[in-house]
Design a protein around this motif. Structure first.
Motif, PDB file in Angstrom:
ATOM      1  N   SER A 100       0.819  -1.213   0.000  1.00 44.74           N
ATOM      2  CA  SER A 100       0.000   0.000   0.000  1.00 44.74           C
ATOM      3  C   SER A 100       0.850   1.259   0.000  1.00 44.74           C
ATOM      4  CB  SER A 100      -0.932   0.001   1.214  1.00 44.74           C
ATOM      5  OG  SER A 100      -1.785  -1.117   1.175  1.00 44.74           O
ATOM      6  N   SER A 101       1.899   1.279   0.844  1.00 42.70           N
ATOM      7  CA  SER A 101       2.744   2.468   0.926  1.00 42.70           C
ATOM      8  C   SER A 101       3.443   2.743  -0.398  1.00 42.70           C
ATOM      9  CB  SER A 101       3.785   2.315   2.046  1.00 42.70           C
ATOM     10  OG  SER A 101       4.423   3.558   2.301  1.00 42.70           O
ATOM     11  N   LEU A 102       3.888   1.685  -1.074  1.00 41.26           N
ATOM     12  CA  LEU A 102       4.577   1.868  -2.356  1.00 41.26           C
ATOM     13  C   LEU A 102       3.592   2.160  -3.486  1.00 41.26           C
ATOM     14  CD1 LEU A 102       7.367  -0.871  -2.201  1.00 41.26           C
ATOM     15  CD2 LEU A 102       7.581   1.590  -1.791  1.00 41.26           C
ATOM     16  N   SER A 103       2.392   1.572  -3.436  1.00 40.50           N
ATOM     17  CA  SER A 103       1.420   1.830  -4.507  1.00 40.50           C
ATOM     18  C   SER A 103       0.977   3.291  -4.494  1.00 40.50           C
ATOM     19  CB  SER A 103       0.214   0.900  -4.396  1.00 40.50           C
ATOM     20  OG  SER A 103      -0.571   1.214  -3.256  1.00 40.50           O
ATOM     21  N   ILE A 104       0.953   3.906  -3.301  1.00 34.96           N
ATOM     22  CA  ILE A 104       0.647   5.334  -3.200  1.00 34.96           C
ATOM     23  C   ILE A 104       1.659   6.139  -4.015  1.00 34.96           C
ATOM     24  CG2 ILE A 104       0.581   7.323  -1.607  1.00 34.96           C
ATOM     25  CD1 ILE A 104      -0.453   5.328   0.545  1.00 34.96           C
ATOM     26  N   LEU A 143      -5.737   1.655   3.837  1.00 29.13           N
ATOM     27  CA  LEU A 143      -6.896   2.539   3.755  1.00 29.13           C
ATOM     28  C   LEU A 143      -6.536   3.869   3.114  1.00 29.13           C
ATOM     29  CD1 LEU A 143      -8.744   1.870   7.139  1.00 29.13           C
ATOM     30  CD2 LEU A 143      -9.211   0.930   4.883  1.00 29.13           C
ATOM     31  N   ILE A 144      -5.290   4.328   3.315  1.00 25.98           N
ATOM     32  CA  ILE A 144      -4.846   5.561   2.643  1.00 25.98           C
ATOM     33  C   ILE A 144      -4.824   5.339   1.133  1.00 25.98           C
ATOM     34  CG2 ILE A 144      -2.932   7.187   2.313  1.00 25.98           C
ATOM     35  CD1 ILE A 144      -2.090   6.663   5.193  1.00 25.98           C
ATOM     36  N   SER A 145      -4.270   4.200   0.711  1.00 25.42           N
ATOM     37  CA  SER A 145      -4.112   3.942  -0.725  1.00 25.42           C
ATOM     38  C   SER A 145      -5.454   3.761  -1.429  1.00 25.42           C
ATOM     39  CB  SER A 145      -3.222   2.718  -0.962  1.00 25.42           C
ATOM     40  OG  SER A 145      -3.871   1.523  -0.599  1.00 25.42           O
ATOM     41  N   ASP A 179     -10.110   3.015  11.835  1.00 24.20           N
ATOM     42  CA  ASP A 179     -10.742   2.099  10.882  1.00 24.20           C
ATOM     43  C   ASP A 179      -9.879   0.862  10.641  1.00 24.20           C
ATOM     44  OD1 ASP A 179     -12.822   3.876  10.685  1.00 24.20           O
ATOM     45  OD2 ASP A 179     -12.197   4.730   8.763  1.00 24.20           O
ATOM     46  N   SER A 180      -8.549   1.047  10.627  1.00 19.54           N
ATOM     47  CA  SER A 180      -7.636  -0.081  10.415  1.00 19.54           C
ATOM     48  C   SER A 180      -7.716  -1.074  11.574  1.00 19.54           C
ATOM     49  CB  SER A 180      -6.187   0.419  10.264  1.00 19.54           C
ATOM     50  OG  SER A 180      -6.051   1.228   9.127  1.00 19.54           O
TER      51      SER A 180
END
Length: 319
Positions: free
Chosen positions: A48-52, A209-211, A243-244
């Motif tokens: 997720s962090s990298l896909s952002i 959830l950020i991504s 939420d996480s």
């Protein structure tokens, strides 16, 4: 100097909710005793962090890289994953109050991706969204002093870790200390700040959830920029964390195996117990499932049974 923000009723409510959920996760030892869940969540975090940041590799491809299997994909994306796996492997050795460790982490994350990883930028930068300049970062010559102040805040502040981590994340993004890698460093360092007080955050993939809705992440940063304090970003990030934790609680217990439940229970039980005691720990399982779990534990030498039917007492097996 303390970075500016306001404590709102929403922040107070979110802190209360998060604290309660952290207690529930810790009480169940869901993370500590489930290596497979830890591994899955770490892969989700990295993905997720990298896909952002535009990385195209899937969770399955990241898993394959972790298992030293060959993966087809852009070399840059593969390098990003290898670097991220390396930093998460060392995360417990990093001190969140150490600027030296912070620069070391950036060097590991960005080696082979940019020139001079682990060094603050020496040129001005702006953040552009489409054709619009969203944010002009402070001049490069101010970066070392601003970051020193920010780390002084981390060391000296007696604030709650939940708030402190959000404030650092926002202020770091505002300063934009590096040529590239600022977003992933902000999320990594927030995780590090939180996990020193709450170890479960090492394996809580709040980046997922950020991504899923990146515009909200950037909107919260932008709102805080306009207002001149990090309040909106704190509210946003605490909402993401809350939420996480809800997702973790909903999904984790369902994924526990029979053996997982037995080991979790026995690790935290220091006396004889009944089936009723066992079901108090795992209130979501049926009486029949509890009976099957205990039968499995007897057959595999984890516990011994004394008495019969409803009067049965169970003891840990002596090894």
């Amino acid at each position: 100097m303390q970075p500016p923000y306001k404590i709102t009723s929403e922040i107070l409510q979110l802190i209360s909710n998060i604290s309660q959920k952290i207690g529930e996760v810790n009480a169940s030892y869901l993370i500590k005793n489930n290596p497979q869940l830890r591994k899955q969540n770490q892969i989700k975090t990295i993905h997720s962090s990298l896909s952002i940041e535009g990385n195209t590799l899937s969770e399955e491809q990241i898993t394959a890289i972790l298992e030293n299997k060959r993966v087809l994909g852009p070399q840059k994306d593969i390098n990003e994953v290898l670097n991220a796996l390396k930093i998460y492997d060392q995360i417990n050795k990093l001190k969140f109050t150490s600027e030296k460790d912070y620069l070391k982490a950036h060097k590991i994350l960005m080696t082979g991706l940019i020139e001079n990883p682990g060094k603050y930028r020496i040129k001005g930068v702006g953040i552009v969204k489409g054709s619009k300049v969203e944010h002009i970062a402070p001049p490069a010559e101010n970066v070392p002093y601003l970051m020193k102040d920010l780390f002084y805040y981390l060391k000296e502040s007696s604030e709650l870790s939940l708030i402190k981590s959000c404030v650092f994340h926002y202020e770091m993004e505002f300063i934009h200390p590096f040529k590239d890698g600022n977003g992933r460093m902000g999320r990594l360092w927030q995780t590090l700040i939180l996990m020193k007080e709450f170890p479960l955050f090492e394996f809580l993939p709040f980046e997922t959830l950020i991504s899923k809705n990146q515009p909200k992440y950037y909107h919260a940063l932008s709102q805080s920029d306009k207002e001149g304090h990090s309040t909106k970003f704190i509210e946003y990030m605490l909402g993401i964390i809350n939420d996480s934790l809800s997702e973790l609680l909903q999904n984790s217990v369902q994924k526990l195996s029979q053996k997982d439940r037995i080991l979790i229970f026995l690790e935290n039980t220091h006396r004889d117990f009944t089936r009723k005691d066992y079901m108090k720990k795992f209130s979501e399982i049926s009486t029949a499932t509890a009976s099957r779990d205990l039968k499995f534990a007897i057959e595999n030498g984890f516990i011994q049974k004394f008495g019969d039917k409803n009067s049965s007492i169970y003891k840990k097996a002596v090894k």
